[in-house]
Enzyme design. Sequence first.
Site, PDB file in Angstrom:
ATOM      1  N   ARG A  80       2.767  -9.842  -0.217  1.00  0.00           N
ATOM      2  CA  ARG A  80       2.976  -8.757  -1.180  1.00  0.00           C
ATOM      3  C   ARG A  80       3.809  -7.613  -0.617  1.00  0.00           C
ATOM      4  O   ARG A  80       4.289  -6.768  -1.359  1.00  0.00           O
ATOM      5  CB  ARG A  80       1.624  -8.229  -1.676  1.00  0.00           C
ATOM      6  CG  ARG A  80       0.803  -7.599  -0.583  1.00  0.00           C
ATOM      7  CD  ARG A  80      -0.640  -7.378  -0.999  1.00  0.00           C
ATOM      8  NE  ARG A  80      -0.892  -6.023  -1.424  1.00  0.00           N
ATOM      9  CZ  ARG A  80      -2.109  -5.515  -1.600  1.00  0.00           C
ATOM     10  NH1 ARG A  80      -3.180  -6.267  -1.399  1.00  0.00           N
ATOM     11  NH2 ARG A  80      -2.267  -4.276  -1.982  1.00  0.00           N
ATOM     12  N   CYS A  85      -8.952  -4.515 -10.990  1.00  0.00           N
ATOM     13  CA  CYS A  85      -8.643  -3.243 -10.320  1.00  0.00           C
ATOM     14  C   CYS A  85      -7.325  -3.301  -9.549  1.00  0.00           C
ATOM     15  O   CYS A  85      -6.949  -2.338  -8.895  1.00  0.00           O
ATOM     16  CB  CYS A  85      -9.786  -2.823  -9.403  1.00  0.00           C
ATOM     17  SG  CYS A  85      -9.957  -3.886  -7.972  1.00  0.00           S
ATOM     18  N   HIS A 113       0.811  -1.222   0.000  1.00  0.00           N
ATOM     19  CA  HIS A 113       0.000   0.000   0.000  1.00  0.00           C
ATOM     20  C   HIS A 113       0.838   1.263   0.000  1.00  0.00           C
ATOM     21  O   HIS A 113       0.404   2.311  -0.457  1.00  0.00           O
ATOM     22  CB  HIS A 113      -1.028  -0.041   1.128  1.00  0.00           C
ATOM     23  CG  HIS A 113      -2.117  -0.996   0.775  1.00  0.00           C
ATOM     24  ND1 HIS A 113      -2.089  -2.315   1.152  1.00  0.00           N
ATOM     25  CD2 HIS A 113      -3.186  -0.847  -0.036  1.00  0.00           C
ATOM     26  CE1 HIS A 113      -3.123  -2.926   0.605  1.00  0.00           C
ATOM     27  NE2 HIS A 113      -3.804  -2.066  -0.116  1.00  0.00           N
ATOM     28  N   ASN A 157      -3.610  -7.744  -6.722  1.00  0.00           N
ATOM     29  CA  ASN A 157      -2.546  -7.617  -5.713  1.00  0.00           C
ATOM     30  C   ASN A 157      -2.674  -8.731  -4.678  1.00  0.00           C
ATOM     31  O   ASN A 157      -1.711  -9.416  -4.338  1.00  0.00           O
ATOM     32  CB  ASN A 157      -2.630  -6.272  -4.989  1.00  0.00           C
ATOM     33  CG  ASN A 157      -2.677  -5.107  -5.947  1.00  0.00           C
ATOM     34  OD1 ASN A 157      -2.205  -5.229  -7.064  1.00  0.00           O
ATOM     35  ND2 ASN A 157      -3.243  -3.992  -5.526  1.00  0.00           N
ATOM     36  N   ARG A 202     -10.869   3.243  -2.407  1.00  0.00           N
ATOM     37  CA  ARG A 202     -10.521   2.507  -1.190  1.00  0.00           C
ATOM     38  C   ARG A 202     -10.895   3.376   0.007  1.00  0.00           C
ATOM     39  O   ARG A 202     -10.371   4.496   0.127  1.00  0.00           O
ATOM     40  CB  ARG A 202      -9.020   2.214  -1.149  1.00  0.00           C
ATOM     41  CG  ARG A 202      -8.514   1.229  -2.183  1.00  0.00           C
ATOM     42  CD  ARG A 202      -7.006   1.055  -2.019  1.00  0.00           C
ATOM     43  NE  ARG A 202      -6.474  -0.090  -2.737  1.00  0.00           N
ATOM     44  CZ  ARG A 202      -5.922  -0.008  -3.948  1.00  0.00           C
ATOM     45  NH1 ARG A 202      -5.844   1.142  -4.572  1.00  0.00           N
ATOM     46  NH2 ARG A 202      -5.417  -1.092  -4.515  1.00  0.00           N
ATOM     47  N   ARG A 234     -15.504   0.838  -2.332  1.00  0.00           N
ATOM     48  CA  ARG A 234     -15.268  -0.437  -1.656  1.00  0.00           C
ATOM     49  C   ARG A 234     -15.440  -0.254  -0.157  1.00  0.00           C
ATOM     50  O   ARG A 234     -14.909   0.706   0.412  1.00  0.00           O
ATOM     51  CB  ARG A 234     -13.859  -0.939  -1.963  1.00  0.00           C
ATOM     52  CG  ARG A 234     -13.633  -2.346  -1.464  1.00  0.00           C
ATOM     53  CD  ARG A 234     -12.290  -2.871  -1.874  1.00  0.00           C
ATOM     54  NE  ARG A 234     -11.222  -2.212  -1.128  1.00  0.00           N
ATOM     55  CZ  ARG A 234      -9.937  -2.460  -1.339  1.00  0.00           C
ATOM     56  NH1 ARG A 234      -9.565  -3.311  -2.268  1.00  0.00           N
ATOM     57  NH2 ARG A 234      -9.008  -1.845  -0.632  1.00  0.00           N
TER      58      ARG A 234
END
Length: 590
Positions: free
Chosen positions: A465, A502, A190, A454, A297, A332
């Site tokens: 990740r 996305c 992020h 992701n 987000r 979301r």
Amino acid sequence: MRVARGYATTGQVAIGPAFLAVRTAAGDHCPVMTPDPEGELTRLDEAVARSRDQLDHILLEVAGHAPQEQLQILKTHVLLLRDRRWEERPRTLIPDKGYSAEMAIRQTTLELISRLQGSDDPYLKQRTIDIEQVAGRILRNLGGEHGFDLAQVPDGAILVAHDLAPSEIIRMQPRKVAGIITDLGGPTSHMAIMARSMEIPALVGTENATQTIQSGEIVILDGRRGSAIATPNPSTLRYFRREQRREQAEERALTTLRDLPATTPDGVEIRLLANLELTREVRRMAGYGVKEVGLYRTEYLFTDTTPPGEEEHYRAYEKLLRGCAPHPVTIRTVDLGTDKSAPILDVELEKNPALGFRGIRCCLAHRELFVPQIRALLRASVLGHLRILLPMVTSAGEVIETRKLIAAIAVELSEENIPHAEEVEVGAMIEVPSAALTCDHIARASDFLSIGTNDLVQYLMAADRTNEHVTYLTDPLQPAVLRVIREVVRRANRHGVEVEVCGEMGGNPLYVPLLIGLGVRVLSMSLPKIPHVKQVIRAVPAADARRLATALLRMDDSARIRDRLERFCQEHLPEAFTAPAAPEISLRAQ
Ligand code: PEP
Ligand code: MG
């Protein structure tokens, strides 16, 4: 000239003086360099003296009753702190190198530890943990009030830090900071996503940039090759300045694509949507010729220590829906957990947070967080075209349960005479293997699907990740990933449910022909990626992309897949995919 390698978030070049920051014990950042060495020496002396007093005091207090093992550890810490090196070494580093007291302690700690690790004595090797604990005490005694606002990073500088939280990057000024380089992080962490959407060139996961680069020296962040070059020689610097000018000219040329359709030469239309992290980005959408939001987000509404109330949610959604009406805005529901900071979540620290209480599971259990969000979403639904997206769905049951909750909240709003849309589309993220495997069940319960590559790659490959050591596995070109995307698209199409991508994969121009070939027709990405992706769409016939995908699906090795994909892209769009040769010297670690 020294080189650090990592994962670049954009293909751009950034050049500027390095500004190193180090975390204080309180978790804030402070500059590595100090303009006031005298003041830092005083802070250091006080912190070391206070640490000694504290340890002596604790030892006296517990001497009579603490178990022998604990007493032994305390005595070791007392002895370690009496070692003059805690004063002598930092007292040299501060005036000689211009370090802050925090940096001087961190450097001394590293040196002591590396000396111990070089020893053959296993007992000594094990003392590294004690050294870290003693250093932690001194850092705590240096106090948190020394924390530094990252918005104050000097104009044009490249910030170099061990790691940065997305909430820290938000505070930075995009046009002021030239770039960011961190030791930690992967390309879909992020931290990287936030830097990308703020249009700050970043190089993450270098492992050792804070050791390789020194504050004040000139650094080139080479986004194409994923490296940082510290104190480049004059010819390398000249080369990258020219590169920077060329890129700027290219960016300007790409703006001519703004109002052109994202259609392949053989007439297949691709819908391009925006991924937004912050509501203020909605103003920038028109500049990129994009009208719909594919992913907002909402985690960044939750960065405070108190959860956002219904009104705060509503104000954010109002801005987005009014800003985009009548075009769809996909919001979301909150996906807290793992590297998305969640100071309000009063859940115990989990051993395995990525596999724990996150996404929709957390929301369904924490109704006090979720209900205000759903109420605000439904209230805002009358202002435009709202689509609600659910994160980290693992089975159709979670979608069904959430839809029931949304319906119950809609009834409540009607009873309170609060307007809301009769019908709101609800979609599910496909980002874990169980969701991918049962996406036909999930499609039946949903109005649309969105592939979060992701997380999908992370969970499919069992590779974190955010961990720079396993980035070779968190590669969207792994054969397993290609197969799963193809299956999800096929099954969603069979159920007549739209599927979009996305995750970061959808915004990477290199992967676009592959995704189109796999049948994806909707891509959502951070704004700066839109012109680059559109350029590829307009150059690659869908029929060629289909043949390419069929060939790539037969291959068993991600490196060979990448190689083939790169060649395909170079053939179709040489100007965008052929990296100009860099001067040989810039790619060698010196
Ligand atoms: C994803 O996982 O691909 C995604 C879009 O969600 P996030 O990056 O916020 O986890
Ligand atoms: Mg995700």
